[in-house]
Scaffold this motif. Structure first.
Motif, PDB file in Angstrom:
ATOM      1  N   VAL A 245      36.644  18.906  55.962  1.00 19.90           N
ATOM      2  CA  VAL A 245      36.559  20.034  56.892  1.00 19.90           C
ATOM      3  C   VAL A 245      35.172  20.665  56.824  1.00 19.90           C
ATOM      4  O   VAL A 245      34.594  21.026  57.855  1.00 19.90           O
ATOM      5  N   GLN A 246      34.613  20.775  55.639  1.00 20.98           N
ATOM      6  CA  GLN A 246      33.269  21.323  55.488  1.00 20.98           C
ATOM      7  C   GLN A 246      32.249  20.476  56.243  1.00 20.98           C
ATOM      8  O   GLN A 246      31.380  21.003  56.943  1.00 20.98           O
ATOM      9  N   THR A 247      32.365  19.164  56.138  1.00 21.46           N
ATOM     10  CA  THR A 247      31.446  18.267  56.829  1.00 21.46           C
ATOM     11  C   THR A 247      31.604  18.391  58.347  1.00 21.46           C
ATOM     12  O   THR A 247      30.618  18.470  59.081  1.00 21.46           O
ATOM     13  N   ILE A 248      32.840  18.434  58.812  1.00 17.44           N
ATOM     14  CA  ILE A 248      33.091  18.530  60.257  1.00 17.44           C
ATOM     15  C   ILE A 248      32.583  19.861  60.808  1.00 17.44           C
ATOM     16  O   ILE A 248      31.923  19.905  61.857  1.00 17.44           O
ATOM     17  N   LEU A 249      32.857  20.966  60.118  1.00 15.88           N
ATOM     18  CA  LEU A 249      32.412  22.269  60.602  1.00 15.88           C
ATOM     19  C   LEU A 249      30.893  22.407  60.595  1.00 15.88           C
ATOM     20  O   LEU A 249      30.313  23.007  61.508  1.00 15.88           O
ATOM     21  N   SER A 250      30.240  21.835  59.603  1.00 15.52           N
ATOM     22  CA  SER A 250      28.777  21.898  59.601  1.00 15.52           C
ATOM     23  C   SER A 250      28.202  21.044  60.727  1.00 15.52           C
ATOM     24  O   SER A 250      27.178  21.391  61.322  1.00 15.52           O
ATOM     25  N   PHE A 251      28.862  19.936  61.065  1.00 15.71           N
ATOM     26  CA  PHE A 251      28.412  19.128  62.193  1.00 15.71           C
ATOM     27  C   PHE A 251      28.623  19.879  63.509  1.00 15.71           C
ATOM     28  O   PHE A 251      27.769  19.847  64.398  1.00 15.71           O
ATOM     29  N   VAL A 252      29.742  20.584  63.643  1.00 15.95           N
ATOM     30  CA  VAL A 252      30.000  21.392  64.837  1.00 15.95           C
ATOM     31  C   VAL A 252      28.943  22.484  64.963  1.00 15.95           C
ATOM     32  O   VAL A 252      28.474  22.784  66.075  1.00 15.95           O
ATOM     33  N   ALA A 253      28.513  23.067  63.831  1.00 12.18           N
ATOM     34  CA  ALA A 253      27.468  24.089  63.870  1.00 12.18           C
ATOM     35  C   ALA A 253      26.153  23.506  64.373  1.00 12.18           C
ATOM     36  O   ALA A 253      25.434  24.149  65.148  1.00 12.18           O
ATOM     37  N   VAL A 254      25.837  22.283  63.961  1.00  9.42           N
ATOM     38  CA  VAL A 254      24.615  21.630  64.442  1.00  9.42           C
ATOM     39  C   VAL A 254      24.702  21.409  65.950  1.00  9.42           C
ATOM     40  O   VAL A 254      23.745  21.672  66.685  1.00  9.42           O
ATOM     41  N   ILE A 255      25.853  20.951  66.423  1.00  8.99           N
ATOM     42  CA  ILE A 255      26.040  20.719  67.857  1.00  8.99           C
ATOM     43  C   ILE A 255      25.934  22.038  68.633  1.00  8.99           C
ATOM     44  O   ILE A 255      25.280  22.104  69.682  1.00  8.99           O
ATOM     45  N   CYS A 256      26.570  23.104  68.134  1.00 12.54           N
ATOM     46  CA  CYS A 256      26.521  24.392  68.823  1.00 12.54           C
ATOM     47  C   CYS A 256      25.098  24.928  68.907  1.00 12.54           C
ATOM     48  O   CYS A 256      24.706  25.533  69.907  1.00 12.54           O
ATOM     49  N   GLU A 257      24.320  24.701  67.868  1.00  6.07           N
ATOM     50  CA  GLU A 257      22.932  25.164  67.883  1.00  6.07           C
ATOM     51  C   GLU A 257      22.119  24.408  68.923  1.00  6.07           C
ATOM     52  O   GLU A 257      21.252  24.976  69.582  1.00  6.07           O
ATOM     53  N   GLU A 258      22.400  23.129  69.096  1.00  6.15           N
ATOM     54  CA  GLU A 258      21.651  22.325  70.063  1.00  6.15           C
ATOM     55  C   GLU A 258      22.008  22.674  71.503  1.00  6.15           C
ATOM     56  O   GLU A 258      21.245  22.390  72.412  1.00  6.15           O
ATOM     57  N   VAL A 259      23.141  23.302  71.732  1.00 11.24           N
ATOM     58  CA  VAL A 259      23.574  23.666  73.078  1.00 11.24           C
ATOM     59  C   VAL A 259      22.743  24.831  73.623  1.00 11.24           C
ATOM     60  O   VAL A 259      22.526  24.933  74.830  1.00 11.24           O
ATOM     61  N   VAL A 260      22.248  25.689  72.739  1.00 13.44           N
ATOM     62  CA  VAL A 260      21.481  26.864  73.166  1.00 13.44           C
ATOM     63  C   VAL A 260      20.178  26.391  73.807  1.00 13.44           C
ATOM     64  O   VAL A 260      19.387  25.676  73.202  1.00 13.44           O
TER      65      VAL A 260
END
Length: 101
Positions: free
Chosen positions: A40-55
């Motif tokens: 879950v930690q790995t998945i959530l950190s990957f989601v954070a990377v994706i969310c940052e790239e959307v901006v």
């Protein structure tokens, strides 16, 4: 005295080769709640990377750059630890080196 008989009596039977795991995967090091928590930690950190790239546009980008750095670092480190604990790298490197890292 027959040399073949002496040789056969003192040698050990040939050991079977160890069974190979696919890609060296093992779950011995992450049991119970630790494996789902690390996944879950790995998945959530990957989601954070994706969310940052959307901006696309920001007014004060310093905070965004810091978030990008921390989320990408968290993703790479959690992926490294997950791979290390779930493969043969743990035994290859040695427990003392893993604990230092």
């Amino acid at each position: 005295m027959d040399n073949g008989a002496v040789y056969n009596e003192t040698t050990e039977p040939e050991a079977k080769p160890p069974r190979r795991r696919p890609l060296g995967c093992t779950l011995r090091r992450l049991r119970g709640w630790r494996l789902p928590a690390k996944a879950v930690q790995t998945i959530l950190s990957f989601v954070a990377v994706i969310c940052e790239e959307v901006v696309e546009d920001c007014s004060n980008c310093a905070g965004l750059y810091f978030f990008e750095f921390t989320s990408c670092s968290a993703f790479l480190l959690s992926l490294l630890f997950l791979c290390m604990y779930c493969t043969d790298i743990y035994e290859t490197m040695g427990e003392d080196k893993v604990q230092k890292m």
